[in-house]
Enzyme design. Sequence first.
Site, PDB file in Angstrom:
ATOM      1  N   TYR A 147     -14.599   3.670   3.477  1.00 16.27           N
ATOM      2  CA  TYR A 147     -13.436   3.337   2.553  1.00 16.27           C
ATOM      3  C   TYR A 147     -13.697   2.000   2.039  1.00 16.27           C
ATOM      4  CZ  TYR A 147      -8.442   2.757   0.965  1.00 16.27           C
ATOM      5  OH  TYR A 147      -7.500   2.594   0.248  1.00 16.27           O
ATOM      6  N   GLU A 149     -16.169  -0.338   2.131  1.00 17.44           N
ATOM      7  CA  GLU A 149     -17.450  -0.646   1.464  1.00 17.44           C
ATOM      8  C   GLU A 149     -17.338   0.237   0.025  1.00 17.44           C
ATOM      9  OE1 GLU A 149     -19.103  -2.932   2.019  1.00 17.44           O
ATOM     10  OE2 GLU A 149     -19.528  -3.250   3.995  1.00 17.44           O
ATOM     11  N   VAL A 189       0.896   4.268   8.977  1.00 18.82           N
ATOM     12  CA  VAL A 189       1.956   3.825  10.040  1.00 18.82           C
ATOM     13  C   VAL A 189       3.606   4.130   9.773  1.00 18.82           C
ATOM     14  CG1 VAL A 189       2.246   1.403   9.460  1.00 18.82           C
ATOM     15  CG2 VAL A 189       2.652   2.102  11.795  1.00 18.82           C
ATOM     16  N   ARG A 213       1.094  -6.483   9.409  1.00 18.17           N
ATOM     17  CA  ARG A 213       1.003  -5.767   8.222  1.00 18.17           C
ATOM     18  C   ARG A 213       2.093  -6.133   7.195  1.00 18.17           C
ATOM     19  NH1 ARG A 213      -3.042  -4.656  10.492  1.00 18.17           N
ATOM     20  NH2 ARG A 213      -4.211  -2.758  10.376  1.00 18.17           N
ATOM     21  N   PRO A 276      -7.500  -4.047  11.449  1.00 19.08           N
ATOM     22  CA  PRO A 276      -7.537  -5.446  11.323  1.00 19.08           C
ATOM     23  C   PRO A 276      -6.233  -6.117  12.149  1.00 19.08           C
ATOM     24  CG  PRO A 276      -7.922  -4.315   9.246  1.00 19.08           C
ATOM     25  CD  PRO A 276      -7.708  -3.483  10.255  1.00 19.08           C
ATOM     26  N   ARG A 277      -6.657  -7.400  12.497  1.00 21.69           N
ATOM     27  CA  ARG A 277      -5.701  -7.795  13.340  1.00 21.69           C
ATOM     28  C   ARG A 277      -4.380  -8.621  12.408  1.00 21.69           C
ATOM     29  NH1 ARG A 277      -7.781 -12.295  14.633  1.00 21.69           N
ATOM     30  NH2 ARG A 277      -9.914 -11.423  13.418  1.00 21.69           N
ATOM     31  N   ARG A 279      -2.880  -8.906   8.136  1.00 23.24           N
ATOM     32  CA  ARG A 279      -2.935  -9.208   6.705  1.00 23.24           C
ATOM     33  C   ARG A 279      -1.661  -9.244   6.066  1.00 23.24           C
ATOM     34  NH1 ARG A 279      -4.190  -3.071   5.620  1.00 23.24           N
ATOM     35  NH2 ARG A 279      -6.328  -3.557   6.379  1.00 23.24           N
TER      36      ARG A 279
HETATM   37  P1  NAD Z   1      -2.795   9.537  -1.568  1.00 25.51           P
HETATM   38  O1  NAD Z   1      -3.707  10.050  -0.379  1.00 25.51           O
HETATM   39  O2  NAD Z   1      -1.653   9.761  -1.396  1.00 25.51           O
HETATM   40  O3  NAD Z   1      -3.366   9.554  -3.023  1.00 25.51           O
HETATM   41  C1  NAD Z   1      -4.744   9.785  -3.275  1.00 25.51           C
HETATM   42  C2  NAD Z   1      -4.866  11.105  -4.520  1.00 25.51           C
HETATM   43  O4  NAD Z   1      -6.254  10.971  -4.733  1.00 25.51           O
HETATM   44  C3  NAD Z   1      -4.502  12.156  -3.800  1.00 25.51           C
HETATM   45  O5  NAD Z   1      -3.543  12.802  -4.916  1.00 25.51           O
HETATM   46  C4  NAD Z   1      -5.836  13.014  -3.683  1.00 25.51           C
HETATM   47  O6  NAD Z   1      -5.413  14.398  -3.651  1.00 25.51           O
HETATM   48  C5  NAD Z   1      -6.591  12.363  -4.819  1.00 25.51           C
HETATM   49  N1  NAD Z   1      -8.065  12.483  -4.450  1.00 25.51           N
HETATM   50  C6  NAD Z   1      -8.805  12.160  -3.442  1.00 25.51           C
HETATM   51  N2  NAD Z   1     -10.082  12.244  -3.757  1.00 25.51           N
HETATM   52  C7  NAD Z   1     -10.205  13.036  -5.000  1.00 25.51           C
HETATM   53  C8  NAD Z   1     -11.051  13.057  -5.902  1.00 25.51           C
HETATM   54  N3  NAD Z   1     -12.433  13.156  -5.347  1.00 25.51           N
HETATM   55  N4  NAD Z   1     -11.119  13.751  -7.020  1.00 25.51           N
HETATM   56  C9  NAD Z   1      -9.703  13.614  -7.570  1.00 25.51           C
HETATM   57  N5  NAD Z   1      -8.673  13.260  -6.567  1.00 25.51           N
HETATM   58  C10 NAD Z   1      -8.940  12.748  -5.527  1.00 25.51           C
HETATM   59  O7  NAD Z   1      -2.863   7.746  -1.378  1.00 25.51           O
HETATM   60  P2  NAD Z   1      -2.017   6.734  -2.061  1.00 25.51           P
HETATM   61  O8  NAD Z   1      -1.614   5.796  -1.290  1.00 25.51           O
HETATM   62  O9  NAD Z   1      -1.200   7.290  -3.120  1.00 25.51           O
HETATM   63  O10 NAD Z   1      -3.178   5.637  -2.664  1.00 25.51           O
HETATM   64  C11 NAD Z   1      -3.763   5.909  -4.167  1.00 25.51           C
HETATM   65  C12 NAD Z   1      -4.695   5.127  -4.396  1.00 25.51           C
HETATM   66  O11 NAD Z   1      -4.224   3.616  -3.900  1.00 25.51           O
HETATM   67  C13 NAD Z   1      -5.842   5.058  -3.423  1.00 25.51           C
HETATM   68  O12 NAD Z   1      -7.245   4.811  -4.383  1.00 25.51           O
HETATM   69  C14 NAD Z   1      -6.023   4.057  -2.483  1.00 25.51           C
HETATM   70  O13 NAD Z   1      -7.341   3.388  -2.051  1.00 25.51           O
HETATM   71  C15 NAD Z   1      -5.192   2.691  -3.038  1.00 25.51           C
HETATM   72  N6  NAD Z   1      -4.286   2.108  -2.101  1.00 25.51           N
HETATM   73  C16 NAD Z   1      -3.198   2.709  -1.494  1.00 25.51           C
HETATM   74  C17 NAD Z   1      -2.642   1.743  -0.632  1.00 25.51           C
HETATM   75  C18 NAD Z   1      -1.212   2.285  -0.155  1.00 25.51           C
HETATM   76  O14 NAD Z   1      -0.938   1.550   1.006  1.00 25.51           O
HETATM   77  N7  NAD Z   1      -0.617   3.351  -0.434  1.00 25.51           N
HETATM   78  C19 NAD Z   1      -3.233   0.389  -0.429  1.00 25.51           C
HETATM   79  C20 NAD Z   1      -4.420   0.239  -0.691  1.00 25.51           C
HETATM   80  C21 NAD Z   1      -4.880   0.856  -1.653  1.00 25.51           C
HETATM   81  N1  UDP Z   2      -0.485   2.320  13.562  1.00 27.45           N
HETATM   82  C1  UDP Z   2       0.299   2.510  14.834  1.00 27.45           C
HETATM   83  N2  UDP Z   2       0.611   3.720  15.010  1.00 27.45           N
HETATM   84  C2  UDP Z   2       0.432   4.714  14.189  1.00 27.45           C
HETATM   85  C3  UDP Z   2      -0.202   4.531  12.958  1.00 27.45           C
HETATM   86  C4  UDP Z   2      -0.931   3.219  12.652  1.00 27.45           C
HETATM   87  O1  UDP Z   2       0.422   1.450  15.549  1.00 27.45           O
HETATM   88  O2  UDP Z   2       0.829   5.935  14.518  1.00 27.45           O
HETATM   89  C5  UDP Z   2      -0.982   0.815  13.229  1.00 27.45           C
HETATM   90  C6  UDP Z   2      -2.489   0.842  12.963  1.00 27.45           C
HETATM   91  O3  UDP Z   2      -3.419   0.646  14.252  1.00 27.45           O
HETATM   92  C7  UDP Z   2      -2.493  -0.418  12.360  1.00 27.45           C
HETATM   93  C8  UDP Z   2      -1.299  -0.400  11.215  1.00 27.45           C
HETATM   94  O4  UDP Z   2      -0.275   0.451  12.151  1.00 27.45           O
HETATM   95  O5  UDP Z   2      -2.754  -1.646  12.802  1.00 27.45           O
HETATM   96  C9  UDP Z   2      -1.164   0.120   9.868  1.00 27.45           C
HETATM   97  O6  UDP Z   2      -2.070   1.177   9.921  1.00 27.45           O
HETATM   98  P1  UDP Z   2      -2.186   1.990   8.718  1.00 27.45           P
HETATM   99  O7  UDP Z   2      -2.935   3.445   8.980  1.00 27.45           O
HETATM  100  O8  UDP Z   2      -0.831   2.598   8.221  1.00 27.45           O
HETATM  101  O9  UDP Z   2      -2.898   1.152   7.618  1.00 27.45           O
HETATM  102  P2  UDP Z   2      -4.166   0.067   7.640  1.00 27.45           P
HETATM  103  O10 UDP Z   2      -3.410  -0.925   7.215  1.00 27.45           O
HETATM  104  O11 UDP Z   2      -4.686  -0.002   9.036  1.00 27.45           O
HETATM  105  O12 UDP Z   2      -5.203   0.633   6.729  1.00 27.45           O
END
Ligand code: NAD
Ligand code: UDP
Length: 323
Positions: A147, A149, A189, A213, A276-277, A279
């Site tokens: 994810y 990279e 989480v 976080r 990650p510790r 963020r």
């Molecule tokens: P999510 O998993 O709910 O949504 C991702 C969507 O992408 C899903 O509907 C999934 O079916 C679709 N998808 C996955 N692979 C696909 C492919 N090959 N072709 C077409 N569709 C595909 O996650 P989200 O939280 O809504 O995240 C959306 C975007 O935001 C992602 O790119 C994620 O990396 C980024 N993002 C989210 C967060 C967060 O905290 N929610 C944080 C950082 C980045």
């Molecule tokens: N975490 C937790 N319990 C859970 C799920 C996640 O303590 O049931 C912790 C996880 O180890 C991380 C933080 O909550 O430190 C945020 O995790 P999440 O999977 O939501 O996203 P991340 O920021 O790690 O991508």
Amino acid sequence: MLSSKRILVTGGAGFLGSHLCDRLLEQGHEVLCVDNFYTGTRYNVHHLISHPRFELMRHDVCFPLYVEVDEIYNLACPASPVHYQFDPVQTTKTAVHGAINMLGLAKRVKAKVLQASTSEVYGDPSEHPQPETYWGNVNPIGPRACYDEGKRCAETLFFDYHRQHKVRIKVARIFNTYGPRMHPNDGRVVSNFIVQALKNEDITLYGDGAQTRSFCYVDDLVDGLMRLMATGDDVTGPINIGNPVEFTIRELAETVIDLTGSASQLVLKPLPADDPRQRQPDITLATRDLGWRPRIQLRDGLARTIAYFERLLMSSSRRRAAE
Ligand code: NAD
Ligand code: UDP
């Protein structure tokens, strides 16, 4: 509304994407939602299916897409560590081939394209809070690398298409975001803790819960993405979008117990590798260039999310009782 645009949202049936589709339709745009339903579901957009300006297309962004649009929000990618580690090769393909295909499309139709990048590009950060100038601390061969990279390579591609082909790009580095329509088994989480609390099950604290976080409510996040898309061509990002108020994971668990009145107990589980510790976004740039800052406090956003999961769990237990 100034003018109606044709807007493609990849990953539009996911958590963030479905809220973005709602907001774009409210503004009068035509929305093409593309998703392969890997982690997203039709239920997230089923209220939009009969909308005259909404179209849902099943498609995998690893393959080229030929459509005519003015703007592209590239959100397609599993985002929960549990889901993106389930098939890591597919995760990297989605991040990298997906970026290439959406950039190619943007180049052909001269669309603006926004990449949903992530705070994960900072890895386990040694600079705190994280400004966009920090280059990050990512383990390139660990379980999160597919994810982290993948998203870093996607950023590289965005900036190379911009420099080489003059594609109009916007890169948003999204920090942890939560809200209604997260999948109950998403594994992240906030949804884990809320579902566990509502079922009075043990709350699974990984490690000692001292890691931090900073949680952003979905409405604030979507507002930030749309403001970034609306900027002039000189604003490319990367730009952090997230809530800078930082909590330990233990504090999050205690707040969820308090708001739900749950009888759940905290239980400690092993900390996953490379977790990650700390963020916390530095949002100086977003405030300056987008006039954006989050408005919704954690307790308010959690209360709305808890109400959503209460309804969801209630309706699935009613369905089970009727079967
Ligand atoms: P999510 O998993 O709910 O949504 C991702 C969507 O992408 C899903 O509907 C999934 O079916 C679709 N998808 C996955 N692979 C696909 C492919 N090959 N072709 C077409 N569709 C595909 O996650 P989200 O939280 O809504 O995240 C959306 C975007 O935001 C992602 O790119 C994620 O990396 C980024 N993002 C989210 C967060 C967060 O905290 N929610 C944080 C950082 C980045
Ligand atoms: N975490 C937790 N319990 C859970 C799920 C996640 O303590 O049931 C912790 C996880 O180890 C991380 C933080 O909550 O430190 C945020 O995790 P999440 O999977 O939501 O996203 P991340 O920021 O790690 O991508």
